[in-house]
Design an enzyme around this catalytic site. Sequence first.
Site, PDB file in Angstrom:
ATOM      1  N   CYS A 111     -72.095 -58.410  51.934  1.00  0.00           N
ATOM      2  CA  CYS A 111     -72.185 -59.833  51.552  1.00  0.00           C
ATOM      3  C   CYS A 111     -70.821 -60.464  51.319  1.00  0.00           C
ATOM      4  O   CYS A 111     -70.711 -61.683  51.234  1.00  0.00           O
ATOM      5  CB  CYS A 111     -73.059 -59.990  50.314  1.00  0.00           C
ATOM      6  SG  CYS A 111     -74.757 -59.567  50.653  1.00  0.00           S
ATOM      7  N   HIS A 137     -71.625 -66.619  46.649  1.00  0.00           N
ATOM      8  CA  HIS A 137     -72.575 -65.940  47.536  1.00  0.00           C
ATOM      9  C   HIS A 137     -73.989 -66.235  47.029  1.00  0.00           C
ATOM     10  O   HIS A 137     -74.282 -66.076  45.839  1.00  0.00           O
ATOM     11  CB  HIS A 137     -72.279 -64.440  47.516  1.00  0.00           C
ATOM     12  CG  HIS A 137     -73.323 -63.613  48.191  1.00  0.00           C
ATOM     13  ND1 HIS A 137     -73.764 -63.870  49.469  1.00  0.00           N
ATOM     14  CD2 HIS A 137     -74.037 -62.533  47.752  1.00  0.00           C
ATOM     15  CE1 HIS A 137     -74.690 -62.980  49.792  1.00  0.00           C
ATOM     16  NE2 HIS A 137     -74.879 -62.163  48.770  1.00  0.00           N
ATOM     17  N   ASN A 186     -81.003 -65.099  50.723  1.00  0.00           N
ATOM     18  CA  ASN A 186     -79.721 -64.404  50.860  1.00  0.00           C
ATOM     19  C   ASN A 186     -79.541 -63.992  52.320  1.00  0.00           C
ATOM     20  O   ASN A 186     -80.226 -63.100  52.804  1.00  0.00           O
ATOM     21  CB  ASN A 186     -79.719 -63.177  49.933  1.00  0.00           C
ATOM     22  CG  ASN A 186     -78.430 -62.371  50.016  1.00  0.00           C
ATOM     23  OD1 ASN A 186     -77.615 -62.580  50.910  1.00  0.00           O
ATOM     24  ND2 ASN A 186     -78.260 -61.438  49.085  1.00  0.00           N
TER      25      ASN A 186
HETATM   26  N1  ACO Z   1     -93.106 -59.965  42.118  1.00  0.00           N
HETATM   27  C1  ACO Z   1     -93.736 -59.791  40.934  1.00  0.00           C
HETATM   28  N2  ACO Z   1     -93.294 -58.921  39.992  1.00  0.00           N
HETATM   29  C2  ACO Z   1     -92.183 -58.211  40.282  1.00  0.00           C
HETATM   30  C3  ACO Z   1     -91.497 -58.339  41.503  1.00  0.00           C
HETATM   31  C4  ACO Z   1     -91.994 -59.260  42.448  1.00  0.00           C
HETATM   32  N3  ACO Z   1     -91.395 -59.479  43.629  1.00  0.00           N
HETATM   33  N4  ACO Z   1     -90.428 -57.514  41.499  1.00  0.00           N
HETATM   34  C5  ACO Z   1     -90.440 -56.871  40.319  1.00  0.00           C
HETATM   35  N5  ACO Z   1     -91.512 -57.301  39.585  1.00  0.00           N
HETATM   36  C6  ACO Z   1     -91.890 -56.894  38.219  1.00  0.00           C
HETATM   37  C7  ACO Z   1     -91.348 -55.523  37.847  1.00  0.00           C
HETATM   38  O1  ACO Z   1     -92.243 -54.504  38.212  1.00  0.00           O
HETATM   39  C8  ACO Z   1     -91.173 -55.658  36.363  1.00  0.00           C
HETATM   40  O2  ACO Z   1     -92.442 -55.493  35.741  1.00  0.00           O
HETATM   41  P1  ACO Z   1     -92.556 -54.772  34.320  1.00  0.00           P
HETATM   42  O3  ACO Z   1     -91.801 -55.647  33.355  1.00  0.00           O
HETATM   43  O4  ACO Z   1     -94.023 -54.770  34.071  1.00  0.00           O
HETATM   44  O5  ACO Z   1     -91.943 -53.422  34.499  1.00  0.00           O
HETATM   45  C9  ACO Z   1     -90.769 -57.115  36.164  1.00  0.00           C
HETATM   46  O6  ACO Z   1     -91.274 -57.816  37.312  1.00  0.00           O
HETATM   47  C10 ACO Z   1     -89.290 -57.326  36.049  1.00  0.00           C
HETATM   48  O7  ACO Z   1     -88.655 -56.650  37.142  1.00  0.00           O
HETATM   49  P2  ACO Z   1     -87.078 -56.603  37.301  1.00  0.00           P
HETATM   50  O8  ACO Z   1     -86.731 -55.711  38.437  1.00  0.00           O
HETATM   51  O9  ACO Z   1     -86.505 -56.319  35.951  1.00  0.00           O
HETATM   52  O10 ACO Z   1     -86.773 -58.131  37.689  1.00  0.00           O
HETATM   53  P3  ACO Z   1     -85.383 -58.850  37.753  1.00  0.00           P
HETATM   54  O11 ACO Z   1     -85.405 -60.014  36.875  1.00  0.00           O
HETATM   55  O12 ACO Z   1     -84.225 -57.901  37.645  1.00  0.00           O
HETATM   56  O13 ACO Z   1     -85.408 -59.430  39.246  1.00  0.00           O
HETATM   57  C11 ACO Z   1     -84.375 -59.052  41.374  1.00  0.00           C
HETATM   58  C12 ACO Z   1     -85.391 -58.544  40.352  1.00  0.00           C
HETATM   59  C13 ACO Z   1     -84.814 -60.426  41.851  1.00  0.00           C
HETATM   60  C14 ACO Z   1     -84.312 -58.095  42.554  1.00  0.00           C
HETATM   61  C15 ACO Z   1     -82.997 -59.175  40.680  1.00  0.00           C
HETATM   62  O14 ACO Z   1     -82.707 -57.973  39.975  1.00  0.00           O
HETATM   63  C16 ACO Z   1     -81.876 -59.467  41.621  1.00  0.00           C
HETATM   64  O15 ACO Z   1     -81.836 -60.512  42.256  1.00  0.00           O
HETATM   65  N6  ACO Z   1     -80.852 -58.580  41.723  1.00  0.00           N
HETATM   66  C17 ACO Z   1     -79.735 -58.768  42.580  1.00  0.00           C
HETATM   67  C18 ACO Z   1     -80.083 -58.274  43.930  1.00  0.00           C
HETATM   68  C19 ACO Z   1     -79.106 -58.747  44.989  1.00  0.00           C
HETATM   69  O16 ACO Z   1     -78.512 -59.800  44.851  1.00  0.00           O
HETATM   70  N7  ACO Z   1     -78.932 -57.966  46.055  1.00  0.00           N
HETATM   71  C20 ACO Z   1     -78.116 -58.324  47.148  1.00  0.00           C
HETATM   72  C21 ACO Z   1     -76.662 -58.246  46.782  1.00  0.00           C
HETATM   73  S1  ACO Z   1     -75.660 -58.714  48.035  1.00  0.00           S
HETATM   74  C22 ACO Z   1     -75.626 -57.598  49.314  1.00  0.00           C
HETATM   75  O17 ACO Z   1     -74.608 -57.017  49.613  1.00  0.00           O
HETATM   76  C23 ACO Z   1     -76.864 -57.297  50.045  1.00  0.00           C
END
Ligand code: ACO
Length: 330
Positions: A118, A257, A287
């Site tokens: 990214c 980004h 993204n």
């Molecule tokens: N829909 C519904 N519920 C979900 C989903 C979903 N898509 N995904 C996770 N949940 C649930 C989980 O199971 C969890 O439930 P629980 O509380 O009962 O255990 C709860 O929602 C919270 O899950 P988290 O993983 O803690 O959610 P978070 O707020 O961290 O969001 C996300 C997840 C969106 C992936 C976030 O962590 C994120 O955006 N991280 C950065 C990822 C990123 O930017 N990657 C690319 C980087 S750049 C590159 O080089 C590719």
Amino acid sequence: MLRNKQQYAQITAIGGYLPTTRRTNADLERLSDTSDEWIMKRTGIKERRILEDGLATSDMAVEAIKELCATYQKDITTIDALLVATSSPDMPMPSTANIICDKLDLTQVWAFDMNAACSGFLYALDMGAALVETGRYKNVVVVGADKISSYVDTTDRSTNILFGDGAGAVWLEPSKETGVLDALLLSDGKGIEYLNIKGGGSRYPYAMENWDSTHRYLQQDGKVVFKNAVTAMSQACQSLLDQNGLTVEDVNWLVAHQANKRIIDAVGKELGIEEEKALNNITYSGNTIAATIPLCIWEYKNQLKKGDLLLLTAFGAGFSWGASLLQWNI
Ligand code: ACO
């Protein structure tokens, strides 16, 4: 003091391309256990664009370059260097840059791909600017393009919500006055396990014995990536401003980004920059990996004014990250 250069590389044109097919949150509700409400609240994303089967990263890059040339009356035949930032090349070899050259009938071009995930566009922009600054190249095109949908498991709700396809391109030319001012780009290998696509390379070639099907797809620990992204981008921006004797007050636009709206907001907050100054187009593109920064600037180009100071920042797999400062000249 801003780095004093004998010659700057100036962005003189920008182009972009998004595929027409949309993958909405309603589509994802059918593919996995998720909801529009959850996705909007946690990511700010409503839909992503998905390139159709049979087409590849080079096809989007070609469209972005053609769009740029048509809008700014640039002559494709004058391109003397082409750098393509991508993590989803058409094939391991030749480079996607070579394939683009073929599609654009360019035969005398210094062209290659670079993979910094990214952060790729910022790395490629820095290198493209350096090529112009040396005086050896006068019309350098830097592309950020990814068909990341080829590596996303559509049933995996931890990744399918974030990613989409797209391409953005800028044209760099020499200027005595101003342009790309400075960059701070960093990487370490401590993040490998938290964000990767394992399969298809020399370590895990496709169809090897004991092939693990998850190797085919992008895997991440979202929480670890999130925290590191906010800290690394904020620190890189602050260090770059400090080393140039600038403050956030001097910045007209922050272009982070587009990974997650909450990450963009957190970086803005950490830096103390007003929300209106942080560009964001994540809601309707998601993204797009190396394409997010040029695509975002492209979408806002009519709001940017000549002389505006842009602070760009990115974070991605590796981890690799950084920031760039440039003065807008279009
Ligand atoms: N829909 C519904 N519920 C979900 C989903 C979903 N898509 N995904 C996770 N949940 C649930 C989980 O199971 C969890 O439930 P629980 O509380 O009962 O255990 C709860 O929602 C919270 O899950 P988290 O993983 O803690 O959610 P978070 O707020 O961290 O969001 C996300 C997840 C969106 C992936 C976030 O962590 C994120 O955006 N991280 C950065 C990822 C990123 O930017 N990657 C690319 C980087 S750049 C590159 O080089 C590719």
